[in-house]
Design a protein around this motif. Structure first.
Motif, mmCIF file in Angstrom:
data_model
loop_
_atom_site.group_PDB
_atom_site.id
_atom_site.type_symbol
_atom_site.label_atom_id
_atom_site.label_comp_id
_atom_site.label_asym_id
_atom_site.label_seq_id
_atom_site.Cartn_x
_atom_site.Cartn_y
_atom_site.Cartn_z
ATOM 1 N N TYR A 199 43.723 -12.380 40.680
ATOM 2 C CA TYR A 199 42.077 -11.368 40.585
ATOM 3 C C TYR A 199 43.218 -10.527 39.874
ATOM 4 N N VAL A 200 42.444 -10.005 39.487
ATOM 5 C CA VAL A 200 42.613 -8.524 38.438
ATOM 6 C C VAL A 200 41.655 -7.528 38.050
ATOM 7 N N ASN A 201 41.974 -6.459 38.117
ATOM 8 C CA ASN A 201 41.149 -5.360 38.711
ATOM 9 C C ASN A 201 41.590 -4.339 37.932
ATOM 10 N N GLY A 202 40.555 -3.259 36.617
ATOM 11 C CA GLY A 202 40.331 -1.676 37.008
ATOM 12 C C GLY A 202 40.325 -0.552 37.951
ATOM 13 N N GLY A 242 54.696 -13.965 53.735
ATOM 14 C CA GLY A 242 55.073 -14.940 52.841
ATOM 15 C C GLY A 242 54.953 -15.640 51.440
ATOM 16 N N GLU A 243 53.262 -15.518 51.421
ATOM 17 C CA GLU A 243 52.471 -16.060 50.402
ATOM 18 C C GLU A 243 53.243 -14.903 49.074
ATOM 19 N N GLU A 244 52.361 -15.530 48.232
ATOM 20 C CA GLU A 244 52.441 -15.400 47.126
ATOM 21 C C GLU A 244 50.865 -14.434 46.874
ATOM 22 N N ALA A 245 51.219 -13.063 46.289
ATOM 23 C CA ALA A 245 49.758 -11.982 45.947
ATOM 24 C C ALA A 245 49.090 -11.879 45.097
ATOM 25 N N GLN A 246 47.608 -12.366 46.041
ATOM 26 C CA GLN A 246 46.573 -12.849 45.096
ATOM 27 C C GLN A 246 45.658 -11.545 44.366
ATOM 28 N N THR A 247 46.299 -10.224 44.940
ATOM 29 C CA THR A 247 45.564 -9.315 44.048
ATOM 30 C C THR A 247 46.999 -8.538 42.691
ATOM 31 N N VAL A 248 46.481 -7.924 41.341
ATOM 32 C CA VAL A 248 47.037 -7.000 40.770
ATOM 33 C C VAL A 248 46.024 -5.856 40.503
ATOM 34 N N LYS A 307 50.486 -1.091 31.349
ATOM 35 C CA LYS A 307 51.890 -1.403 31.007
ATOM 36 C C LYS A 307 52.503 -2.602 32.752
ATOM 37 N N LYS A 308 52.784 -2.503 33.325
ATOM 38 C CA LYS A 308 53.204 -2.526 35.109
ATOM 39 C C LYS A 308 52.499 -4.072 35.367
ATOM 40 N N ALA A 309 51.139 -3.615 35.293
ATOM 41 C CA ALA A 309 50.274 -4.464 35.632
ATOM 42 C C ALA A 309 50.065 -6.433 34.719
ATOM 43 N N LYS A 331 54.664 -11.810 35.842
ATOM 44 C CA LYS A 331 55.298 -12.855 36.518
ATOM 45 C C LYS A 331 55.043 -14.027 37.785
ATOM 46 N N HIS A 332 53.797 -13.871 37.672
ATOM 47 C CA HIS A 332 52.876 -14.919 38.236
ATOM 48 C C HIS A 332 52.825 -16.132 37.690
ATOM 49 N N VAL A 333 52.628 -15.727 36.303
ATOM 50 C CA VAL A 333 52.660 -17.018 35.511
ATOM 51 C C VAL A 333 53.650 -17.358 35.786
ATOM 52 N N VAL A 334 54.855 -16.779 35.608
ATOM 53 C CA VAL A 334 56.693 -17.389 35.273
ATOM 54 C C VAL A 334 56.658 -18.275 36.386
ATOM 55 N N SER A 335 55.984 -17.649 37.849
ATOM 56 C CA SER A 335 56.447 -18.190 38.692
ATOM 57 C C SER A 335 55.529 -19.881 38.475
#
Length: 484
Positions: free
Chosen positions: A411-414, A432-438, A461-463, A469-473
């Motif tokens: 979930y990505v939000n501004g 230990g789980e992957e983060a779900q938000t940006v 840019k960092k987001a 990074k998540h997509v690659v994972s």
């Protein structure tokens, strides 16, 4: 809010003589037009197709179908096992640029993905000629749209001879962002991961928080706002109400109304459309759609000796409306396809999302009430206003609201975007789980979906790096699972 025959602003008629709708919708259309102009690839890379879909996936006795439009871009696809990136259409038509430009396209080029875009049923060209009749709109829902995605998955898999080795990842923004999350939640065996940008996954009848967030953004100095700016906006709306109460003819002349707003419904319509100008500016801020928050605040705080002090705020709002009209009419790509009736139906039957102004913190006109916003449900579709809370509650029960039990959904939000109030903004991942938000501080609605620009804020840019990074994972995890 839509217009009845007696309730129209010439501002909207100039923008689109065939489609009544609020300015906020026109601003969103402007976003898409600008993106189309910036698409980097020639259109010959895009193939258009149509898939037969059942009108009602949940009634086996109904054999009626419709043609659903989609686009394909194979330019980057590493056959035969490359991933599939699915761009999900929302409350409007899809365009070629949906598989030509954007952050998901940049990632597709990097990772050899097949690019797809599917249009939402009952929008754009994916609708039967009589589909907008009220009796036919019962087949328009997010649940039917998700079933469309499942059928489309099967269809594309057959056409391109895809297998379990092709990892599907879905992308969507705003309502389509919610669909992206829900598709992963309801059909986890079809889509391995999902990016949900600015996704309002929590249905809310009275979305007063939207206006409140707009007010906070107008005060945000990091994006050009100030307390003086918010005060100027408040003062301007109070001034318009005051002038309208004593000299409605002047208001009609100043704001280009096609008739004098004497009727209360006409007055509410005018105030909502003026609020939409400010809302749209905040929602899209620095994405080059209209003006930025900084520019809006420049207009609303400018001191001029040309007007009497008590009328200065009023005239600032007049100037703002004039500037908006000029900017919205400056477009080379125009679509006359209707969207307002369909989306209004979905707000009445599933989501609510009514941006009211009854709260004392709202910077606009208190004339915009929940009652005024929902009266169209009865007027247009015969849907009782009393039934709306139950419909909204069911949507949240069905999908999980802003506490969904989803896995591999990002979930990505501004921080500037008012729609973040209805999304998932805090991680609920186990240790230990992957983060779900940006979360992107000082960034607007769906900004992460755009192609990167030199002028983008560092946080944006960092987001995008974090999203990739998540997509690659996900792609790596999928490859490992399939290798076993």
């Amino acid at each position: 809010m839509l217009f009845t025959p007696a309730r129209c602003l010439i501002l909207l008629l100039l923008l689109n003589s065939t489609d009544a709708g609020r300015i906020l919708g026109k601003i969103k259309e402007r976003v898409r037009n600008l993106l189309l102009q910036k698409a980097k690839q020639p259109l010959q890379h895009v193939k258009e197709g149509k898939v037969h879909q059942p009108l009602d996936h949940f009634n086996r006795l109904d054999v009626n179908t419709f043609h659903q439009r989609f686009f394909v871009n194979e330019e980057y696809w590493q056959r035969p096992d490359g991933p599939v990136f699915l761009y999900i259409g929302g409350e409007g038509p899809i365009f070629e640029f949906d598989v030509l430009a954007g952050h998901h396209v940049d990632m597709a080029e990097e990772h050899g993905a097949l690019l797809l875009a599917l249009e939402h049923r009952f929008y754009g060209d994916s609708i039967n000629p009589d589909g907008l009749k009220t009796e036919n709109l019962s087949d328009l829902s997010s649940q039917q749209a998700l079933a469309d995605l499942a059928v489309f998955h099967q269809y594309i898999s057959q056409i391109f001879n895809l297998s379990h080795r092709n990892t599907w990842i879905s992308f969507g923004g705003s309502y389509a962002g919610a669909l992206s999350a829900w598709f992963r939640g309801k059909f986890p065996h079809l889509v391995y991961g999902a990016v949900a940008s600015s996704a309002p996954v929590k249905a809310t009848l009275d979305f007063s928080a939207y206006s409140n967030t707009v007010g906070l953004s107008l005060m945000n100095e990091a994006v050009g706002g100030s307390e003086k700016c918010l005060a100027g906006v408040r003062e301007a709306f109070v001034a318009v109400e005051a002038v309208m109460g004593g000299n409605a003819s002047r208001v009609a002349m100043d704001f280009g109304c096609c008739q004098i707003p004497k009727d209360i419904d006409d007055q509410i319509e005018l105030m909502q459309n003026l609020a939409d100008i400010v809302m749209g500016t905040v929602q899209y801020n620095e994405e080059g759609v209209l003006m930025s928050i900084s520019e809006l605040c420049g207009v609303m705080t400018y001191k001029s000796e040309a007007y009497e002090d008590e009328m200065e705020a009023y005239n600032r709002l007049v100037k703002l409306a004039q500037k908006t009209l000029k900017d919205l009419m400056d477009t080379t790509v125009h679509s006359g396809r209707r969207t307002a009736r369909q989306w209004t139906y979905q707000t009445c039957t599933e989501f609510g999302f009514y941006q009211t102004c009854e709260d004392a913190t709202c910077p606009f006109s208190g004339m915009v009430t929940l009652r005024a916003e929902t009266e169209l449900c009865l007027m247009l579709f015969g849907i009782s206003q009393h039934s709306l809370p139950g419909r909204v509650a069911f949507t949240n029960t069905y999908y999980g609201g802003d506490k969904p039990r989803t896995h591999r959904v990002l979930y990505v939000n501004g921080g500037v975007d008012p729609w973040k109030e209805l999304s998932v903004v805090q991680d609920r991942a186990e240790e230990g789980e992957e983060a779900q938000t940006v979360f992107i501080k000082d960034t607007a609605h769906c900004a992460d979906m755009m192609r990167g620009r030199v002028t983008d804020r560092r946080s944006l840019k960092k987001a995008r790096q974090e999203i990739e990074k998540h997509v690659v994972s996900w792609l790596k995890m999928a490859a490992l699972e399939k290798a076993v």
